[in-house]
Design a protein around this motif. Structure first.
Motif, PDB file in Angstrom:
ATOM      1  N   LEU A 131       0.906  -1.190  -0.032  1.00 15.71           N
ATOM      2  CA  LEU A 131       0.122   0.022  -0.160  1.00 15.71           C
ATOM      3  C   LEU A 131       0.848   1.203   0.036  1.00 15.71           C
ATOM      4  N   LEU A 132       2.063   1.292   0.928  1.00 15.25           N
ATOM      5  CA  LEU A 132       2.916   2.488   0.937  1.00 15.25           C
ATOM      6  C   LEU A 132       3.532   2.538  -0.648  1.00 15.25           C
ATOM      7  N   GLU A 133       3.827   1.381  -1.311  1.00 14.53           N
ATOM      8  CA  GLU A 133       4.474   1.396  -2.527  1.00 14.53           C
ATOM      9  C   GLU A 133       3.534   2.053  -3.356  1.00 14.53           C
ATOM     10  N   LYS A 134       2.435   1.971  -3.139  1.00 13.17           N
ATOM     11  CA  LYS A 134       1.402   2.726  -4.395  1.00 13.17           C
ATOM     12  C   LYS A 134       1.157   3.948  -3.940  1.00 13.17           C
ATOM     13  N   THR A 135       1.253   4.367  -2.736  1.00 14.13           N
ATOM     14  CA  THR A 135       1.104   5.760  -2.209  1.00 14.13           C
ATOM     15  C   THR A 135       2.059   6.618  -2.567  1.00 14.13           C
ATOM     16  N   LEU A 136       3.453   6.124  -2.453  1.00 13.29           N
ATOM     17  CA  LEU A 136       4.362   7.066  -2.599  1.00 13.29           C
ATOM     18  C   LEU A 136       4.436   7.727  -3.958  1.00 13.29           C
ATOM     19  N   GLU A 137       4.758   8.950  -4.035  1.00 13.85           N
ATOM     20  CA  GLU A 137       4.810   9.681  -5.284  1.00 13.85           C
ATOM     21  C   GLU A 137       6.309   9.895  -5.889  1.00 13.85           C
ATOM     22  N   SER A 138       6.701  11.163  -5.789  1.00 11.84           N
ATOM     23  CA  SER A 138       8.069  11.295  -5.949  1.00 11.84           C
ATOM     24  C   SER A 138       9.028  11.218  -5.038  1.00 11.84           C
ATOM     25  N   PRO A 139      10.254  10.622  -5.384  1.00 10.65           N
ATOM     26  CA  PRO A 139      11.394  10.651  -4.390  1.00 10.65           C
ATOM     27  C   PRO A 139      11.781  12.085  -4.110  1.00 10.65           C
ATOM     28  N   PRO A 140      12.744  12.040  -2.732  1.00  6.28           N
ATOM     29  CA  PRO A 140      13.150  11.034  -1.799  1.00  6.28           C
ATOM     30  C   PRO A 140      12.234  10.856  -0.868  1.00  6.28           C
ATOM     31  N   PHE A 141      11.225  11.723  -0.409  1.00 11.05           N
ATOM     32  CA  PHE A 141      10.505  11.685   0.769  1.00 11.05           C
ATOM     33  C   PHE A 141       9.222  10.955   0.668  1.00 11.05           C
ATOM     34  N   PHE A 142       8.348  11.003   1.490  1.00 12.34           N
ATOM     35  CA  PHE A 142       7.040  10.707   1.663  1.00 12.34           C
ATOM     36  C   PHE A 142       6.184  11.896   0.611  1.00 12.34           C
ATOM     37  N   LYS A 178      10.110   1.778  -4.724  1.00 12.66           N
ATOM     38  CA  LYS A 178      10.112   3.210  -4.098  1.00 12.66           C
ATOM     39  C   LYS A 178      10.341   3.051  -2.726  1.00 12.66           C
ATOM     40  N   VAL A 179       9.679   2.153  -1.965  1.00 11.22           N
ATOM     41  CA  VAL A 179       9.943   1.982  -0.600  1.00 11.22           C
ATOM     42  C   VAL A 179      11.330   1.789  -0.203  1.00 11.22           C
ATOM     43  N   GLY A 180      11.967   0.861  -1.024  1.00 15.48           N
ATOM     44  CA  GLY A 180      13.227   0.451  -0.772  1.00 15.48           C
ATOM     45  C   GLY A 180      14.199   1.807  -0.964  1.00 15.48           C
ATOM     46  N   ASN A 181      14.186   2.726  -1.845  1.00 17.95           N
ATOM     47  CA  ASN A 181      14.871   4.104  -2.154  1.00 17.95           C
ATOM     48  C   ASN A 181      14.423   4.942  -0.808  1.00 17.95           C
ATOM     49  N   TRP A 182      13.110   5.025  -0.292  1.00 15.08           N
ATOM     50  CA  TRP A 182      12.837   5.810   0.773  1.00 15.08           C
ATOM     51  C   TRP A 182      13.472   5.330   1.883  1.00 15.08           C
ATOM     52  N   SER A 183      13.565   3.868   2.252  1.00 10.59           N
ATOM     53  CA  SER A 183      14.312   3.479   3.517  1.00 10.59           C
ATOM     54  C   SER A 183      15.795   3.772   3.403  1.00 10.59           C
ATOM     55  N   GLN A 184      16.439   3.763   2.274  1.00 10.76           N
ATOM     56  CA  GLN A 184      17.838   4.176   2.220  1.00 10.76           C
ATOM     57  C   GLN A 184      18.085   5.660   2.381  1.00 10.76           C
ATOM     58  N   LYS A 185      17.049   6.432   1.933  1.00 13.58           N
ATOM     59  CA  LYS A 185      17.290   7.851   2.041  1.00 13.58           C
ATOM     60  C   LYS A 185      17.389   8.183   3.633  1.00 13.58           C
ATOM     61  N   LEU A 186      16.227   7.618   3.965  1.00 13.61           N
ATOM     62  CA  LEU A 186      15.930   7.996   5.691  1.00 13.61           C
ATOM     63  C   LEU A 186      17.080   7.460   6.414  1.00 13.61           C
ATOM     64  N   LEU A 187      17.568   6.281   6.247  1.00 14.07           N
ATOM     65  CA  LEU A 187      18.464   5.640   6.840  1.00 14.07           C
ATOM     66  C   LEU A 187      20.129   6.392   6.729  1.00 14.07           C
ATOM     67  N   SER A 188      20.141   7.377   5.759  1.00 18.02           N
ATOM     68  CA  SER A 188      21.289   7.764   5.564  1.00 18.02           C
ATOM     69  C   SER A 188      21.385   9.284   6.044  1.00 18.02           C
ATOM     70  N   LEU A 189      20.343   9.699   6.876  1.00 20.91           N
ATOM     71  CA  LEU A 189      20.268  11.152   7.360  1.00 20.91           C
ATOM     72  C   LEU A 189      20.968  10.826   8.805  1.00 20.91           C
ATOM     73  N   PRO A 190      21.759  11.986   9.079  1.00 25.04           N
ATOM     74  CA  PRO A 190      22.321  12.110  10.469  1.00 25.04           C
ATOM     75  C   PRO A 190      21.341  12.017  11.560  1.00 25.04           C
ATOM     76  N   SER A 191      20.196  12.621  11.386  1.00 22.06           N
ATOM     77  CA  SER A 191      19.071  12.757  12.516  1.00 22.06           C
ATOM     78  C   SER A 191      18.612  11.439  12.616  1.00 22.06           C
ATOM     79  N   VAL A 192      18.647  10.642  11.907  1.00 24.10           N
ATOM     80  CA  VAL A 192      18.055   8.948  12.000  1.00 24.10           C
ATOM     81  C   VAL A 192      19.029   8.304  12.703  1.00 24.10           C
ATOM     82  N   GLU A 193      20.412   8.386  11.996  1.00 23.53           N
ATOM     83  CA  GLU A 193      21.579   7.494  12.298  1.00 23.53           C
ATOM     84  C   GLU A 193      21.736   7.873  13.948  1.00 23.53           C
ATOM     85  N   ASN A 194      21.562   9.230  14.336  1.00 27.05           N
ATOM     86  CA  ASN A 194      22.031   9.419  15.634  1.00 27.05           C
ATOM     87  C   ASN A 194      20.703   9.429  16.479  1.00 27.05           C
TER      88      ASN A 194
END
Ligand SMILES: N[C@@H](CCC(=O)N[C@@H](CS)C(=O)NCC(=O)O)C(=O)O
Length: 221
Positions: A131-142, A178-194
């Motif tokens: 469902l999320l995959e269908k909902t996501l439009e353009s990268p990198p964020f929701f 799209k979900v996979g790319n979204w995940s990689q983008k979020l996991l690369s953010l310092p605010s998420v990492e820290n």
């Protein structure tokens, strides 16, 4: 000097993590107080109406519920993450609820005692990602270019899934989706990492193994 806001936390809680990401993303000066949820201190039970973390103490006021805390942080400190358009804002809030349900499902998957329950929650999570995959439009964020509170709401789940994917592949979405790319983008953010303690993986693994669940046994094997 103004009093620092205080986030009351349990070091493995994904809901607390959402607020930490928001605090870090906005560079808000704060302190974190960790409690043991198995044995919560009396002062915490007195200030937390639902007995749950996160709680945010701002002067004499205590806020609870991660979505509410994040909205407060968003309204009081730039850059604004919630969209200003009322319809898009409402849509974002609805998907934050959806992400909360996914987090609960993942938790139930990790503590399921048998294969049947494990598969049930895994399939539910898999369908939710479709469902999320269908909902996501353009990268990198929701919402596309601009990060939002939906991003802070799902990042803790992506982190937990990535931690043990090599050991126990759940294959809930592909890296190229799209979900996979979204995940990689979020996991690369310092605010998420820290947003978690340094030994998070070890603590989480120990917690899971202690639960003696079906998933924990897969991790052990
Ligand atoms: N809807 C809440 C969920 C928070 C939640 O479930 N926190 C868990 C830890 S991850 C908790 O405090 N559980 C203690 C309890 O239920 O007694 C939120 O978004 O803040």
């Amino acid at each position: 000097m103004s009093e620092k806001i205080e986030l009351i936390s349990f070091n493995l809680c994904p809901f607390v993590q959402r607020s930490v990401i928001t605090l870090l993303q906005k560079n808000i000066d704060h302190k974190v107080t960790y409690i043991d949820l198995e044995n919560p201190p009396d002062w915490f039970l007195e200030i937390s109406p639902l007995g749950k973390v996160p709680a945010l103490r701002v002067k004499d006021t205590v806020l609870f519920e991660s979505a509410v805390i994040n909205e407060y942080l968003d309204k009081t400190t730039p850059p604004q993450l919630q969209p200003t358009d009322p319809l898009l804002e409402a849509k974002n809030k609805a998907w934050i609820e959806f992400c909360s349900d996914m987090i609960v499902n993942h938790y139930l998957l990790t503590i399921a005692k048998n294969k049947e329950d494990f598969e049930k929650h895994k399939n539910k999570l898999h369908d939710q990602f479709i469902l999320l995959e269908k909902t996501l439009e353009s990268p990198p964020f929701f919402n596309g270019e601009k990060m939002s509170l939906v991003d802070t709401a799902i990042a803790p789940l992506f982190m937990r899934l990535a931690l043990f994917e090599q050991q126990v592949p759940l294959e809930l979405f592909s890296r190229e989706s799209k979900v996979g790319n979204w995940s990689q983008k979020l996991l690369s953010l310092p605010s998420v990492e820290n947003s978690v303690v340094n030994n998070f993986k070890e603590l989480f693994e120990a917690y899971l193994k202690n639960s003696n669940s079906y998933y924990a046994n897969l991790l052990n094997s």
